[in-house]
Motif scaffolding. Structure first.
Motif, PDB file in Angstrom:
ATOM      1  N   LYS A 383      56.586  60.006  34.065  1.00 50.07           N
ATOM      2  CA  LYS A 383      56.645  59.859  35.535  1.00 50.07           C
ATOM      3  C   LYS A 383      55.372  60.396  36.201  1.00 50.07           C
ATOM      4  N   THR A 384      54.959  61.616  35.816  1.00 45.81           N
ATOM      5  CA  THR A 384      53.770  62.200  36.443  1.00 45.81           C
ATOM      6  C   THR A 384      52.521  61.398  36.081  1.00 45.81           C
ATOM      7  N   THR A 385      52.448  60.942  34.839  1.00 45.89           N
ATOM      8  CA  THR A 385      51.292  60.128  34.442  1.00 45.89           C
ATOM      9  C   THR A 385      51.243  58.851  35.280  1.00 45.89           C
TER      10      THR A 385
HETATM   11  N1  LIG Z   1      46.270  64.580  29.828  1.00 47.40           N
HETATM   12  C1  LIG Z   1      47.114  64.321  28.820  1.00 47.40           C
HETATM   13  N2  LIG Z   1      46.682  64.319  27.550  1.00 47.40           N
HETATM   14  C2  LIG Z   1      47.520  64.053  26.531  1.00 47.40           C
HETATM   15  N3  LIG Z   1      48.824  63.773  26.685  1.00 47.40           N
HETATM   16  C3  LIG Z   1      49.326  63.756  27.912  1.00 47.40           C
HETATM   17  C4  LIG Z   1      48.500  64.035  29.062  1.00 47.40           C
HETATM   18  N4  LIG Z   1      49.276  63.949  30.180  1.00 47.40           N
HETATM   19  C5  LIG Z   1      50.515  63.646  29.757  1.00 47.40           C
HETATM   20  N5  LIG Z   1      50.542  63.529  28.416  1.00 47.40           N
HETATM   21  C6  LIG Z   1      51.698  63.162  27.599  1.00 47.40           C
HETATM   22  O1  LIG Z   1      52.225  61.990  28.165  1.00 47.40           O
HETATM   23  C7  LIG Z   1      53.650  62.015  28.112  1.00 47.40           C
HETATM   24  C8  LIG Z   1      54.208  61.820  29.501  1.00 47.40           C
HETATM   25  O2  LIG Z   1      54.001  63.031  30.243  1.00 47.40           O
HETATM   26  P1  LIG Z   1      54.340  63.156  31.792  1.00 47.40           P
HETATM   27  O3  LIG Z   1      53.895  64.499  32.245  1.00 47.40           O
HETATM   28  O4  LIG Z   1      53.810  62.000  32.507  1.00 47.40           O
HETATM   29  O5  LIG Z   1      55.933  63.097  31.779  1.00 47.40           O
HETATM   30  P2  LIG Z   1      56.948  63.409  32.956  1.00 47.40           P
HETATM   31  O6  LIG Z   1      58.005  62.386  32.872  1.00 47.40           O
HETATM   32  O7  LIG Z   1      56.232  63.546  34.241  1.00 47.40           O
HETATM   33  O8  LIG Z   1      57.519  64.834  32.530  1.00 47.40           O
HETATM   34  P3  LIG Z   1      58.115  65.992  33.495  1.00 47.40           P
HETATM   35  O9  LIG Z   1      59.417  65.487  34.033  1.00 47.40           O
HETATM   36  O10 LIG Z   1      58.298  67.157  32.558  1.00 47.40           O
HETATM   37  O11 LIG Z   1      57.098  66.258  34.546  1.00 47.40           O
HETATM   38  C9  LIG Z   1      54.044  63.339  27.475  1.00 47.40           C
HETATM   39  O12 LIG Z   1      54.255  63.122  26.103  1.00 47.40           O
HETATM   40  C10 LIG Z   1      52.834  64.202  27.683  1.00 47.40           C
HETATM   41  O13 LIG Z   1      52.718  65.174  26.658  1.00 47.40           O
END
Ligand SMILES: Nc1ncnc2c1ncn2[C@@H]1O[C@H](COP(=O)(O)OP(=O)(O)OP(=O)(O)O)[C@@H](O)[C@H]1O
Length: 595
Positions: A383-385
């Protein structure tokens, strides 16, 4: 006596004393010392605009003294041009050099910026030595000797340098009080966030670099005429760069008078060492000495002399009480809308991999204008990505992103903000160097170079911003630092920045996480009001009752891909969503929001 009045009296008295000094004293030693102090003070004040305001530490600023000095020297020696005109051309050459350097280093930060600027200084020294036909190389370059009477030997250099110092300080004051200055401090605090609020940070940095470089270049030209002989090691000298940085840090980085006060402390010390240290190793010993002093200042007086004294003065005055959290009503109307029949936000096949991890896998989604759309999924589902891809923090390699019908996945972060994209973060990111009000009005809804010269907060902005802050219950904090606010209040200030951007679509990253029920209620009301004004909202939230109470539609992500979409009732009934995220015990039950 107030601090401002005391400061004004002190500055006026010091200026009067400096003007009178050569008229009443015949001491050439002290006049010489003051001339060198003026050059250092101009160097430090110029450096401070980039290093102190924007936080970009350069170790190459003596290059501008060298460039200004050699330009003036060459024009005087080879073209018989008056050094008083030559130094202005030297300033122009430095302005161009600073613009080029800021272009080259626009993506360079921190230690890398220090290294690049230091390397530039060394490179210019090598060029000046090698280009002996022009610069005299290792033989040096002699300027024509001054022709004025010996009875006022130093005056024609002393007074122009003093005037230039006054001008440099005046420019620092104007920059610091303007939107340009507020933007530079924001860049120092959090450059990515500043870009996300629509600031063209590269332009801000270039102006700061050019301004500082120009004044230092002119001072270098006057210095050249004063010494009448230039040689590369003395002019492109790293020790001078260290003295410039030391003066600024000692006096107070980012302040107006700190660099000047620092120069008046450091130059006599430098003079002492250059008089008493001789021999082949004197340069290295001075570098060690001043480098060590620089380290000591960073460790033991990190804020510098002036801020430390000012803080003591303030603490001795009456203390301000911390106001409480108050309730409020909805925010001011936003002006922008999506193009007819366009989604507020549309993603088509957006993907991102980090090495072997497919963080976002061909995601397509739509957020309609005036609609709150939820985005849920387990931790690490992407989601954050996805938010980072939408706002340009992470570059998009594949897929298409449109806001209000306009494609913007090739635009930079400021361009996306100007197109109507706004965002909040999981942990609020405010600028601690600015007040709450300045944090709010810093956001640039549209590209407007003219606004850089305006005051940090204009009267019209103050009136409008106070309405936004009042509506969020934050008016009483307008002139305080965001550091004095609670976590939830900082989240609300970030929401106020979003409102100020007049967005088409807003990305909210876990807005309700970790905040009190009262603030959560106010936040929800504000989001509903934004929706009522036609803004599309994409909401990531782990507080599922909160999310269910606000969202018409929900997308569910797992392992980077969208696994379900629909109304709250539809997705909570899907087996894949229950398995990946909700579990059998939890259902998406809305909590009541009093809109
Ligand atoms: N800069 C980065 N380099 C390497 N891997 C990354 C990076 N940013 C995110 N990831 C990986 O991408 C995947 C998605 O991460 P993300 O933070 O987008 O998830 P999320 O759904 O936002 O999680 P949360 O609810 O904990 O915030 C995860 O496996 C994370 O480890």
């Amino acid at each position: 006596m107030s601090l401002t009045l005391a400061r004004r009296c002190l500055v006026s008295a010091a200026l009067a004393a400096l003007i009178a000094f050569p008229l009443i004293s015949n001491s050439l030693y002290y006049q010489n010392l003051l001339i060198l102090t003026f050059v250092l003070a101009i160097g430090a004040s110029g450096w401070n605009i980039m290093g102190g305001y924007a936080g970009y530490i350069s170790l190459g600023n003596s290059a501008f003294i060298g460039l200004g000095a050699y330009t003036t020297g060459i024009l005087a020696a080879k073209q018989q041009l008056s050094p008083f005109i030559g130094c202005l051309i030297g300033g122009g050459v430095c302005a161009v050099a600073a613009a080029v350097l800021s272009l080259v280093t626009r993506r360079t930060r921190g230690m890398y910026f220090v290294i690049v600027t230091f390397a530039t200084l060394q490179l210019l020294g090598v060029v000046a030595t090698t280009w002996s036909g022009l610069t005299g190389g290792s033989q040096g370059l002699a300027l024509p000797l001054p022709t004025w009477s010996l009875s006022y030997q130093t005056w024609p250099i002393y007074f122009p340098l003093l005037a230039l110092l006054v001008l440099t300080v005046a420019a620092s004051i104007l920059v610091r009080r303007s939107k340009l200055g507020a933007g530079l401090f924001a860049i120092q605090d959090d450059e990515d966030k500043a870009a996300g609020l629509g600031l063209r940070t590269a332009v801000y940095k270039m102006i700061a670099f050019v301004l500082g470089g120009t004044f230092v270049g002119i001072a270098g030209g006057l210095y050249a005429y004063y010494v009448t002989f230039l040689n590369v090691p003395a002019v492109f000298d790293i020790v001078t760069s260290v003295l410039i940085v030391l003066s600024t840090l000692l006096g107070g980085r980012g302040t107006i008078w700190g660099p000047v006060v620092g120069a008046f402390i450091v130059e006599p010390l430098a003079d002492l060492t250059s008089t008493n240290l001789g021999g082949a190793d004197s340069g290295a010993i001075r570098l060690l000495l001043f480098g060590g002093l620089l380290g000591a200042v960073v460790l033991f007086l990190p804020r510098g002399v002036l801020p430390t004294l000012t803080e003591r003065w303030r603490r001795s005055g009456p203390k301000r009480s911390r106001p409480s959290e108050a309730a409020g009503s909805p925010p001011a109307p936003t002006g922008r809308t999506s193009a007819p029949n366009s989604a507020a936000l549309e993603l088509q096949g957006v993907s991102k991999a980090f090495g072997g991890i497919q963080a976002v896998d061909s995601v397509s989604l739509r957020v309609e204008p005036g609609c709150i759309t939820g985005l849920i999924g387990p931790n690490g589902s992407g989601k954050t990505t996805l938010f980072n891809l939408i706002d340009g923090t992470v570059p998009t390699r594949s897929g298409r992103i449109s806001v209000g019908g306009r494609r913007l996945d090739r635009d930079g972060r400021p361009g996306r903000a100007h197109a109507g994209l706004a965002r909040t973060y999981q942990l609020p990111r405010l600028f601690p160097s600015l007040t709450v009000l300045e944090n709010l009005v810093l956001a640039e809804p549209a590209l407007s170079p003219r606004r850089l010269v305006l005051r940090r907060v204009t009267e019209a902005e103050r009136t409008r911003a106070m309405t936004v802050l009042e509506d969020l219950g934050l008016a009483e904090f307008a002139d305080t630092s965001p550091g004095e606010l609670s976590y939830g209040q900082r989240k609300l200030v970030e929401l106020a920045q979003v409102i100020w951007l007049e967005p088409v679509v807003v990305l909210l990253d876990e807005p309700a996480a970790g905040i009190s029920p009262a603030l959560s209620q106010r936040l929800a009301e504000t989001v509903l009001t934004l929706r009522g004004r036609g803004v599309g909202i994409l909401l990531v939230e782990h507080n599922l009752p909160f999310l269910a109470s606000l969202c018409e539609r929900v997308y569910v992500m797992s392992n980077g891909a969208v696994i379900a979409e629909g109304t709250v009732a539809e997705v909570s009934a899907e087996r894949s969503v229950v398995d990946a995220y909700l579990g059998d015990e939890i259902a998406l039950v809305p909590k009541e929001i009093n809109a």
